[in-house]
Scaffold this motif. Structure first.
Motif, PDB file in Angstrom:
ATOM      1  N   ALA A 197       6.451   9.893   9.623  1.00  0.00           N
ATOM      2  CA  ALA A 197       5.645   8.768   9.133  1.00  0.00           C
ATOM      3  C   ALA A 197       5.059   9.056   7.760  1.00  0.00           C
ATOM      4  N   LEU A 198       4.660  10.299   7.521  1.00  0.00           N
ATOM      5  CA  LEU A 198       4.095  10.649   6.224  1.00  0.00           C
ATOM      6  C   LEU A 198       5.138  10.566   5.114  1.00  0.00           C
ATOM      7  N   ILE A 199       6.345  11.045   5.396  1.00  0.00           N
ATOM      8  CA  ILE A 199       7.407  10.969   4.386  1.00  0.00           C
ATOM      9  C   ILE A 199       7.768   9.515   4.113  1.00  0.00           C
ATOM     10  N   GLU A 200       7.853   8.720   5.147  1.00  0.00           N
ATOM     11  CA  GLU A 200       8.142   7.294   4.944  1.00  0.00           C
ATOM     12  C   GLU A 200       7.054   6.646   4.096  1.00  0.00           C
ATOM     13  N   TYR A 201       5.801   6.912   4.418  1.00  0.00           N
ATOM     14  CA  TYR A 201       4.688   6.292   3.696  1.00  0.00           C
ATOM     15  C   TYR A 201       4.670   6.714   2.231  1.00  0.00           C
ATOM     16  N   LEU A 202       4.713   8.011   1.965  1.00  0.00           N
ATOM     17  CA  LEU A 202       4.608   8.489   0.590  1.00  0.00           C
ATOM     18  C   LEU A 202       5.796   8.051  -0.257  1.00  0.00           C
ATOM     19  N   SER A 203       6.990   8.098   0.326  1.00  0.00           N
ATOM     20  CA  SER A 203       8.185   7.736  -0.450  1.00  0.00           C
ATOM     21  C   SER A 203       8.326   6.232  -0.634  1.00  0.00           C
ATOM     22  N   SER A 204       7.473   5.453   0.017  1.00  0.00           N
ATOM     23  CA  SER A 204       7.548   3.992  -0.123  1.00  0.00           C
ATOM     24  C   SER A 204       7.017   3.516  -1.466  1.00  0.00           C
ATOM     25  N   PHE A 205       6.181   4.344  -2.125  1.00  0.00           N
ATOM     26  CA  PHE A 205       5.612   3.902  -3.400  1.00  0.00           C
ATOM     27  C   PHE A 205       5.793   4.909  -4.525  1.00  0.00           C
ATOM     28  N   MET A 206       6.352   6.088  -4.218  1.00  0.00           N
ATOM     29  CA  MET A 206       6.631   7.046  -5.281  1.00  0.00           C
ATOM     30  C   MET A 206       7.786   7.939  -4.859  1.00  0.00           C
ATOM     31  N   THR A 207       8.419   8.540  -5.836  1.00  0.00           N
ATOM     32  CA  THR A 207       9.558   9.401  -5.565  1.00  0.00           C
ATOM     33  C   THR A 207       9.070  10.813  -5.259  1.00  0.00           C
ATOM     34  N   LEU A 208       9.557  11.377  -4.154  1.00  0.00           N
ATOM     35  CA  LEU A 208       9.279  12.764  -3.807  1.00  0.00           C
ATOM     36  C   LEU A 208      10.413  13.620  -4.347  1.00  0.00           C
ATOM     37  N   SER A 209      10.065  14.793  -4.859  1.00  0.00           N
ATOM     38  CA  SER A 209      11.043  15.666  -5.494  1.00  0.00           C
ATOM     39  C   SER A 209      11.123  17.016  -4.780  1.00  0.00           C
ATOM     40  N   PRO A 210      12.250  17.715  -4.926  1.00  0.00           N
ATOM     41  CA  PRO A 210      12.358  19.052  -4.324  1.00  0.00           C
ATOM     42  C   PRO A 210      11.200  19.947  -4.756  1.00  0.00           C
ATOM     43  N   GLY A 211      10.605  20.616  -3.797  1.00  0.00           N
ATOM     44  CA  GLY A 211       9.465  21.478  -4.073  1.00  0.00           C
ATOM     45  C   GLY A 211       8.122  20.808  -3.879  1.00  0.00           C
ATOM     46  N   ASP A 212       8.095  19.497  -3.722  1.00  0.00           N
ATOM     47  CA  ASP A 212       6.837  18.833  -3.395  1.00  0.00           C
ATOM     48  C   ASP A 212       6.382  19.271  -2.004  1.00  0.00           C
ATOM     49  N   LEU A 213       5.080  19.278  -1.799  1.00  0.00           N
ATOM     50  CA  LEU A 213       4.498  19.715  -0.535  1.00  0.00           C
ATOM     51  C   LEU A 213       3.678  18.611   0.103  1.00  0.00           C
ATOM     52  N   ILE A 214       3.703  18.588   1.429  1.00  0.00           N
ATOM     53  CA  ILE A 214       2.795  17.725   2.190  1.00  0.00           C
ATOM     54  C   ILE A 214       2.004  18.625   3.130  1.00  0.00           C
ATOM     55  N   LEU A 215       0.689  18.706   2.903  1.00  0.00           N
ATOM     56  CA  LEU A 215      -0.208  19.426   3.801  1.00  0.00           C
ATOM     57  C   LEU A 215      -0.724  18.411   4.814  1.00  0.00           C
ATOM     58  N   THR A 216      -0.420  18.630   6.084  1.00  0.00           N
ATOM     59  CA  THR A 216      -0.492  17.563   7.083  1.00  0.00           C
ATOM     60  C   THR A 216      -1.823  17.446   7.811  1.00  0.00           C
ATOM     61  N   GLY A 217      -2.854  18.176   7.383  1.00  0.00           N
ATOM     62  CA  GLY A 217      -4.163  18.044   8.010  1.00  0.00           C
ATOM     63  C   GLY A 217      -4.435  19.138   9.030  1.00  0.00           C
ATOM     64  N   THR A 218      -5.671  19.162   9.526  1.00  0.00           N
ATOM     65  CA  THR A 218      -6.108  20.232  10.424  1.00  0.00           C
ATOM     66  C   THR A 218      -6.789  19.664  11.658  1.00  0.00           C
ATOM     67  N   PRO A 219      -6.660  20.332  12.799  1.00  0.00           N
ATOM     68  CA  PRO A 219      -7.386  19.901  13.999  1.00  0.00           C
ATOM     69  C   PRO A 219      -8.849  20.308  13.941  1.00  0.00           C
ATOM     70  N   ASP A 220      -9.591  20.032  15.018  1.00  0.00           N
ATOM     71  CA  ASP A 220     -11.011  20.370  15.028  1.00  0.00           C
ATOM     72  C   ASP A 220     -11.215  21.862  15.251  1.00  0.00           C
ATOM     73  N   GLY A 221     -12.478  22.292  15.185  1.00  0.00           N
ATOM     74  CA  GLY A 221     -12.803  23.692  15.419  1.00  0.00           C
ATOM     75  C   GLY A 221     -13.049  24.460  14.148  1.00  0.00           C
ATOM     76  N   ILE A 222     -13.911  23.936  13.275  1.00  0.00           N
ATOM     77  CA  ILE A 222     -14.165  24.593  11.999  1.00  0.00           C
ATOM     78  C   ILE A 222     -15.548  25.238  12.016  1.00  0.00           C
ATOM     79  N   VAL A 223     -15.613  26.478  11.520  1.00  0.00           N
ATOM     80  CA  VAL A 223     -16.879  27.206  11.430  1.00  0.00           C
ATOM     81  C   VAL A 223     -17.020  27.792  10.031  1.00  0.00           C
ATOM     82  N   ASP A 224     -18.248  28.119   9.683  1.00  0.00           N
ATOM     83  CA  ASP A 224     -18.547  28.695   8.378  1.00  0.00           C
ATOM     84  C   ASP A 224     -17.956  30.095   8.265  1.00  0.00           C
ATOM     85  N   VAL A 225     -17.357  30.401   7.115  1.00  0.00           N
ATOM     86  CA  VAL A 225     -16.869  31.757   6.857  1.00  0.00           C
ATOM     87  C   VAL A 225     -17.762  32.422   5.822  1.00  0.00           C
TER      88      VAL A 225
END
Length: 254
Positions: free
Chosen positions: A196-224
């Motif tokens: 779904a992310l590739i479909e969405y992003l490529s619908s309005f701009m061209t994705l090129s080799p080497g581009d990255l998609i960071l897909t988000g994080t689940p819960d459970g975050i604490v201070d480091v």
């Protein structure tokens, strides 16, 4: 195959990683992982990061899950490799890790349909996209200071080829701080999955080799805190280590 980029004996090498994390250079030399400097496994092109792309993380932040992907861009200076240090500034009140599956685009993509999306993927790697809560002005669109600080995003250790990951939408995600598990989730819980992310992003701009998609994080975050060892792991992809340092230590090493 696990594909890496490393620095060794004053040169940058493309390499592969074999069982036991032995690094094999293109000329056949075999070196231990502790003997090399790990670089991000790809030289990132345009990098898209997703905000609030796990329902449990949205709940943790007291937000509704988004109706459309909430994407923002990251600059190349944010990235460092496996076993690198990340600075916690003195004015950072709450800084946390974000373990993420990162998707590497393998060929030019425009107007791609979700059913064909994996054909445009080269492989996957692990990202740890550190954020500072008190720098954050908008959870839906994180500002530059939060997500584009130098060295705030650890990437690696390597890229795993697409065909070596049977189902990227069913991978366990874990984070450990000083050996204690502090975050767990699974990519199946993404609000918007990889196709779904590739479909969405490529619908309005061209994705090129080497581009990255960071897909988000689940819960459970604490201070480091400075001195912490943080390990982020995506099942079947890799275990990525980074170290938190304070201002004085960081600038002494720079």
């Amino acid at each position: 195959m696990k594909r890496a980029r490393i620095a060794y004996n004053g040169a940058i090498h493309d390499a592969r990683v074999e069982d036991g994390n032995v690094v094999v250079l293109a000329d056949g030399r075999r070196v231990a992982e502790e003997s090399v400097v790990w670089l991000p496994p790809v030289a990132p092109g345009t990098t898209f990061a997703l905000a609030i792309n796990y329902a449990d993380h949205a709940k943790e932040l007291a937000f509704k899950a988004p109706e459309k992907p909430l994407a923002f861009l990251k600059g190349p200076g944010t990235f460092v490799g496996h076993r690198a240090v990340t600075r916690k500034p003195a004015d950072a009140g709450f800084m946390h890790y974000e373990c993420e599956l990162a998707v590497v685009i393998g060929r030019t993509a425009r107007d791609v349909k979700a059913k064909d999306a994996y054909d445009f993927v080269a492989g996957y790697t692990v990202a740890n996209d550190y954020a500072i809560r008190n720098f954050l002005q908008n959870y839906y669109r994180p500002n530059l200071r939060t997500k584009n600080r130098d060295g705030c995003t650890v990437l690696g250790p390597w890229m795993v080829d697409r065909d070596d990951v049977a189902d990227p939408m069913s991978l366990d995600i874990s984070t450990f701080v000083n050996g204690a598990r502090v975050q767990s989730g699974n990519t199946r819980d993404m609000v918007f999955g990889v196709p779904a992310l590739i479909e969405y992003l490529s619908s309005f701009m061209t994705l090129s080799p080497g581009d990255l998609i960071l897909t988000g994080t689940p819960d459970g975050i604490v201070d480091v805190k400075p001195g912490d060892e943080v390990v982020t792991e995506v099942e079947g992809v890799g275990r990525l280590t980074s170290f938190i340092v304070d201002d004085e230590t960081y600038f002494q090493r720079s």
